[in-house]
Design an enzyme around this catalytic site. Structure first.
Site, PDB file in Angstrom:
ATOM      1  N   LYS A 221      -4.825 -12.151  -5.967  1.00  0.00           N
ATOM      2  CA  LYS A 221      -5.827 -12.519  -4.821  1.00  0.00           C
ATOM      3  C   LYS A 221      -7.318 -11.894  -4.994  1.00  0.00           C
ATOM      4  O   LYS A 221      -7.675 -10.848  -5.566  1.00  0.00           O
ATOM      5  CB  LYS A 221      -5.609 -12.154  -3.530  1.00  0.00           C
ATOM      6  CG  LYS A 221      -6.444 -12.583  -2.333  1.00  0.00           C
ATOM      7  CD  LYS A 221      -5.933 -11.835  -0.891  1.00  0.00           C
ATOM      8  CE  LYS A 221      -6.411 -10.493  -0.911  1.00  0.00           C
ATOM      9  NZ  LYS A 221      -6.511  -9.751   0.462  1.00  0.00           N
TER      10      LYS A 221
ATOM     11  N   LYS B 140     -12.313  -7.549  -2.766  1.00  0.00           N
ATOM     12  CA  LYS B 140     -13.440  -6.450  -3.109  1.00  0.00           C
ATOM     13  C   LYS B 140     -12.712  -5.201  -3.836  1.00  0.00           C
ATOM     14  O   LYS B 140     -13.701  -4.299  -4.350  1.00  0.00           O
ATOM     15  CB  LYS B 140     -14.233  -6.236  -1.883  1.00  0.00           C
ATOM     16  CG  LYS B 140     -13.273  -6.134  -0.567  1.00  0.00           C
ATOM     17  CD  LYS B 140     -14.016  -6.551   0.657  1.00  0.00           C
ATOM     18  CE  LYS B 140     -13.126  -6.966   1.914  1.00  0.00           C
ATOM     19  NZ  LYS B 140     -13.738  -7.637   3.101  1.00  0.00           N
TER      20      LYS B 140
ATOM     21  N   LYS C  37       0.686  -1.127   0.123  1.00  0.00           N
ATOM     22  CA  LYS C  37       0.008  -0.083  -0.006  1.00  0.00           C
ATOM     23  C   LYS C  37       0.774   1.045  -0.052  1.00  0.00           C
ATOM     24  O   LYS C  37       0.423   2.370  -0.398  1.00  0.00           O
ATOM     25  CB  LYS C  37      -0.769   0.082   1.304  1.00  0.00           C
ATOM     26  CG  LYS C  37      -2.004  -1.208   1.275  1.00  0.00           C
ATOM     27  CD  LYS C  37      -3.375  -0.555   1.137  1.00  0.00           C
ATOM     28  CE  LYS C  37      -4.243  -1.756   0.745  1.00  0.00           C
ATOM     29  NZ  LYS C  37      -4.625  -2.803   1.581  1.00  0.00           N
TER      30      LYS C  37
HETATM   31  P1  TYM Z   1     -10.115  -9.195   5.479  1.00  0.00           P
HETATM   32  O1  TYM Z   1     -11.365  -8.823   6.177  1.00  0.00           O
HETATM   33  O2  TYM Z   1      -9.419  -8.739   4.349  1.00  0.00           O
HETATM   34  O3  TYM Z   1     -10.493 -10.725   5.150  1.00  0.00           O
HETATM   35  C1  TYM Z   1     -11.538 -11.495   6.077  1.00  0.00           C
HETATM   36  C2  TYM Z   1     -10.906 -13.220   6.066  1.00  0.00           C
HETATM   37  O4  TYM Z   1     -11.027 -13.434   4.719  1.00  0.00           O
HETATM   38  C3  TYM Z   1      -9.858 -14.211   4.079  1.00  0.00           C
HETATM   39  N1  TYM Z   1      -9.706 -13.879   2.694  1.00  0.00           N
HETATM   40  C4  TYM Z   1      -9.722 -14.687   1.761  1.00  0.00           C
HETATM   41  N2  TYM Z   1      -9.406 -16.044   1.890  1.00  0.00           N
HETATM   42  C5  TYM Z   1      -9.293 -16.732   0.827  1.00  0.00           C
HETATM   43  N3  TYM Z   1      -9.120 -16.055  -0.323  1.00  0.00           N
HETATM   44  C6  TYM Z   1      -9.502 -14.764  -0.730  1.00  0.00           C
HETATM   45  N4  TYM Z   1      -9.413 -14.186  -1.810  1.00  0.00           N
HETATM   46  C7  TYM Z   1      -9.629 -14.027   0.520  1.00  0.00           C
HETATM   47  N5  TYM Z   1      -9.701 -12.746   0.696  1.00  0.00           N
HETATM   48  C8  TYM Z   1      -9.835 -12.592   2.002  1.00  0.00           C
HETATM   49  C9  TYM Z   1      -8.710 -13.428   5.010  1.00  0.00           C
HETATM   50  O5  TYM Z   1      -7.737 -14.070   4.909  1.00  0.00           O
HETATM   51  C10 TYM Z   1      -9.489 -13.324   6.301  1.00  0.00           C
HETATM   52  O6  TYM Z   1      -9.361 -14.552   6.933  1.00  0.00           O
HETATM   53  N6  TYM Z   1      -7.167  -7.998   9.272  1.00  0.00           N
HETATM   54  C11 TYM Z   1      -8.073  -8.799   8.961  1.00  0.00           C
HETATM   55  C12 TYM Z   1      -9.307  -8.897   9.910  1.00  0.00           C
HETATM   56  C13 TYM Z   1      -8.923  -9.180  11.094  1.00  0.00           C
HETATM   57  C14 TYM Z   1      -8.533 -10.203  11.816  1.00  0.00           C
HETATM   58  C15 TYM Z   1      -8.364  -9.707  13.170  1.00  0.00           C
HETATM   59  C16 TYM Z   1      -8.520 -11.598  11.374  1.00  0.00           C
HETATM   60  C17 TYM Z   1      -8.625  -8.119  12.264  1.00  0.00           C
HETATM   61  N7  TYM Z   1      -8.404  -8.632  13.367  1.00  0.00           N
HETATM   62  C18 TYM Z   1      -7.791 -10.985  14.211  1.00  0.00           C
HETATM   63  C19 TYM Z   1      -8.260 -12.323  12.326  1.00  0.00           C
HETATM   64  C20 TYM Z   1      -7.981 -12.216  13.994  1.00  0.00           C
HETATM   65  C21 TYM Z   1      -8.359  -8.611   7.407  1.00  0.00           C
HETATM   66  O7  TYM Z   1      -8.385  -7.434   7.062  1.00  0.00           O
HETATM   67  O8  TYM Z   1      -9.189  -9.629   7.062  1.00  0.00           O
END
Ligand code: TYM
Length: 329
Positions: free
Chosen positions: A193, A196, A111
């Site tokens: 990947k 959104k 980023k």
């Molecule tokens: P976020 O909101 O980007 O994604 C949420 C979850 O979805 C998974 N994910 C995917 N898995 C497979 N293929 C994809 N294309 C894909 N896109 C997203 C992510 O790996 C994630 O598991 N920082 C984190 C959110 C968070 C969090 C936490 C997670 C905040 N605090 C504590 C676990 C524990 C995030 O931005 O995920």
């Protein structure tokens, strides 16, 4: 019972990647673990948000958790910002982490490549907030997709450092990355990947997409010039991604699917996959529509808040005291 914690940030609509890489697994895990799942709304503020859209997405994620099969009797579902201990713990952990290690976080590096001066400070520090989200609850495991693994590793390092400075205090959790579907790829650019914020909306499938649109997105997914339905991540990333989606949603192995479509080309394969994806998302949407405007959703979030906040509050008060803050030993 061993404990698990995970969350999703409401920066956009939920994608098929979020479903396969995260939510679908939460639904399985709630049977065997004490599961805490939250909406990571503070994380959304790392970029500037439209307030009314953000509020809608927060509620949407809660509704989708239920619609995808999370059972509030088994899993504790809550909204991160409603528990102040998350931000408080984040500060204590900023005092336990180094600028050097945050600089190495891949997402921040990506980023900030173009112009780090116009990036908000929180974009740099948010992995520490994520560590706080996790460590507050002393989980054994953190189920996430592949892209979040590095952040869970950071949480582990911070926990170990805190423990060695101050005495045993945090459990050091293990990341749990799904064997299949940990990184669902963009349908138009399968080396990237699915997210959104993809370049074209044909590259991602949203859980809120119209079912015909979903089918069309699958049918127009980029494949390769030959017509073999064969898994080969390096040489055939497009078809391999579709095979992964097919396998995870149908419970068939990749080999079984390859066999099924021997000598058939991509046409039938894509048509069947389009049906599978649309049917499953269709069912989720039906449940989502039932719950989104019901009173039940608020009751579930209130109950989740009550349970999670007790644990989080206790932990932050103990952490303060452990660090010599305040008056209480
Ligand atoms: P976020 O909101 O980007 O994604 C949420 C979850 O979805 C998974 N994910 C995917 N898995 C497979 N293929 C994809 N294309 C894909 N896109 C997203 C992510 O790996 C994630 O598991 N920082 C984190 C959110 C968070 C969090 C936490 C997670 C905040 N605090 C504590 C676990 C524990 C995030 O931005 O995920």
């Amino acid at each position: 019972m061993q404990r698990m914690v995970s969350g999703i940030k409401p920066t956009g609509e939920l994608t098929l990647g979020n479903y396969i890489g995260a939510i679908k697994n939460f639904v399985d895990f709630q049977e065997k673990y004490e599961l805490f799942v939250f909406i990571a709304d503070l994380h959304a503020l790392t970029t500037i948000q439209d307030k009314s859209k953000l509020r809608k997405r927060i509620k949407d994620i809660a509704a989708f958790y239920i619609a995808c099969g999370l059972d509030p009797e088994k899993a504790t579902i809550f909204i991160q910002s409603e528990i102040p201990a998350h931000s408080q713990m984040s500060y204590l952990l900023e005092c336990t982490s180094y600028v050097g290690e945050l600089n190495r976080m891949t997402q921040y590096k990506d980023k900030s490549k173009d112009d780090s001066a116009s990036i908000q400070t929180s974009m740099f520090t948010y992995p520490v907030l994520m560590a706080a989200d996790i460590l507050l609850y002393d989980p054994d495991f953190v189920p996430v997709g592949d892209d979040q693994k590095q952040h869970v590793e950071l949480a582990r390092n911070i926990a170990e450092r805190f423990n060695s400075r101050n005495g045993e205090f945090f459990k050091v959790p293990e990341p749990v990355i799904p064997k299949a579907g940990a990184r669902i790829m963009d349908l138009q650019n399968p080396t990237k990947k699915m997210s959104k914020s993809g370049d074209t909306d044909k590259g991602y499938i949203l859980l809120t997409d119209n079912l015909n649109l979903i089918k069309n997105k699958i049918k127009s997914a980029v494949t390769d010039s030959d017509t073999l339905v064969k898994f080969d991540k390096e040489k055939k990333p497009g078809i391999s991604n579709l095979l992964t989606i097919y396998s995870v949603l149908s419970n068939l192995t990749i080999a079984e699917i390859e066999n099924k479509y021997t000598n058939q080309g991509y046409g039938n394969f894509k048509k069947d996959l389009a049906e599978i994806v649309a049917t499953q998302i269709g069912k989720i949407q039906e449940k989502y529509n039932q719950i989104i405007n019901s009173n039940k959703l608020n009751q579930i979030l209130d109950a989740g808040l009550e349970k999670a906040s007790k644990i989080a509050h206790k932990k932050i008060m103990k952490a303060n005291s452990k660090l010599g803050l305040g008056r209480k030993k």
